[in-house]
Design an enzyme around this catalytic site. Sequence first.
Site, PDB file in Angstrom:
ATOM      1  N   LYS A   1     -59.165  16.117   9.781  1.00  0.00           N
ATOM      2  CA  LYS A   1     -60.488  16.485   9.291  1.00  0.00           C
ATOM      3  C   LYS A   1     -60.475  17.844   8.583  1.00  0.00           C
ATOM      4  CE  LYS A   1     -62.665  12.997  11.473  1.00  0.00           C
ATOM      5  NZ  LYS A   1     -61.680  12.348  12.343  1.00  0.00           N
TER       6      LYS A   1
HETATM    7  C1  LIG Z   1     -61.621  10.980  12.771  1.00  0.00           C
HETATM    8  C2  LIG Z   1     -60.323  10.548  13.331  1.00  0.00           C
HETATM    9  C3  LIG Z   1     -59.845   9.239  13.157  1.00  0.00           C
HETATM   10  C4  LIG Z   1     -60.650   8.190  12.441  1.00  0.00           C
HETATM   11  O1  LIG Z   1     -60.830   8.485  11.072  1.00  0.00           O
HETATM   12  P1  LIG Z   1     -61.993   7.767  10.244  1.00  0.00           P
HETATM   13  O2  LIG Z   1     -61.987   8.431   8.918  1.00  0.00           O
HETATM   14  O3  LIG Z   1     -63.259   8.008  11.016  1.00  0.00           O
HETATM   15  O4  LIG Z   1     -61.652   6.316  10.191  1.00  0.00           O
HETATM   16  C5  LIG Z   1     -58.591   8.938  13.631  1.00  0.00           C
HETATM   17  N1  LIG Z   1     -57.852   9.844  14.300  1.00  0.00           N
HETATM   18  C6  LIG Z   1     -58.285  11.098  14.509  1.00  0.00           C
HETATM   19  C7  LIG Z   1     -57.437  12.051  15.268  1.00  0.00           C
HETATM   20  C8  LIG Z   1     -59.533  11.501  14.024  1.00  0.00           C
HETATM   21  O5  LIG Z   1     -59.966  12.742  14.227  1.00  0.00           O
END
Ligand SMILES: *Cc1c(COP(=O)(O)O)cnc(C)c1O
Length: 463
Positions: free
Chosen positions: A112
């Site tokens: 993120k």
């Molecule tokens: C947010 C997240 C996901 C999922 O990603 P999306 O874009 O919501 O499909 C998978 N793994 C981790 C560690 C995340 O923080």
Amino acid sequence: MRYVSTRGEAPDLGFEDTMLTGLARDGGLYVPADVPVMAHDEIAALAGKPYEEVAVRVMAPFVADAFSEDELAEMVRDAYAGFGHPARAPLRQIGPDHFLCELFHGPTLAFKDFAMQLIGRMFAKSLARRGERVTIVGATSGDTGSAAIEAFAGQPGTDVFILYPHGRVSEVQRRQMTTPAADNVHALAVTGHFDDCQARVKDMFNDLAFRDRVRLAGVNSINFARVLAQVVYYFTAATALGAPHRSISFAVPTGNFGDVFAGHIAKRMGLPIETLVVATNRNDILHRTLATGEHRLGEVFPTISPSMDIQVSSNFERALHLAYGGDGAAIRQLMAEQKAGGFAVSQGALEALRETYASGRASEEETSAAIKAALDTTGELLCPHTAVGWHVAQQHLGAAPMVTLATAHPAKFPDAVEAATGIRPPLPPRMADLYDRPERVTRVENDLDALETLIDDRLGVAA
Ligand SMILES: *Cc1c(COP(=O)(O)O)cnc(C)c1O
């Protein structure tokens, strides 16, 4: 570039307004009206270039009406300067034709950070230029919230409220949200699960009086600027492995469908992606949908990969919009049916989805076993989300090299990793004092009025 709503009833916007708005006023999500295609030679020229340079080449056409290339380059440079690896998104080989793309070298140890660190700077630049303030409200299953609070803490022009499901995020995730001291960021622990938090955020956006009163903006993965920043590492990974001269597949641990949809945009830009493998945990609505065409909401089960504990997967609407040929009325109909429990994807749309996506799921037992097996066979400690990706990737190894996105650092989920392997992964030294910092959090009911009142009060805005 023009951005249109998936539901076809909100005004078209340029990049800056798309970014500052988040959710479209008709409840839809903004998508580019036309995805710019890169020529074979342009893609080939990206191979071996620094991450920052690839980021500018890939993103510039999408943001051109808001930021010059120089402005973009400066923000990109700042955004990734604090990452703990010079490649930003390094590849690591873990099998004859299987690679991990490590996306956890940012300040909050999950992918993120790639988007949030950049859009924090984009928001600040746009708002300063306009002389405006916004209130950012977001729902998180853990990682988005920590990345947003870290990226926006102290940024001028913004107040940030993050709703997370009380008791359903890991301790590291919670502390990353509750320990930053800047007074423009607020962590709200909501009684409920992630889908409740996401639903209340959508309710706030759909309460147009509240939305206008506090100048609401969103940084959830419904914000197209988030998706855009994630397109970049598909290009760096694929070109490092021989694209555009050969095709590459990706396995993507998936919850809200933002990360894997970024891969879909990369593919439409001309990057030869063979298959995008949607890897889900026990909350497997997306896998069931791709397997059967039936999108039926179920219960949300808490798992050891909590950032994927989702039934209502917002960005899937964007993939549906493409699969239905941009038919906003069809998407409005599906989303109305979703409110009543689910919908069936048309045969034509299902075939279109399957041209791009494959899918699989990992149960809780399979996820733990994958953490152990990956350690035994590759020497890598995987976070439980990455382990879901690794498990499902094994079932889809084929002609094209496979890249599994390593979405978080194992130290962000130490309990699950220790339970599977007996090894407790330590935090990187730069955040070793996380457990000693004081926490600040507000408990709140899963109730729209209570949330809006709290936000009005904190902002000193009269309802
Ligand atoms: C947010 C997240 C996901 C999922 O990603 P999306 O874009 O919501 O499909 C998978 N793994 C981790 C560690 C995340 O923080």
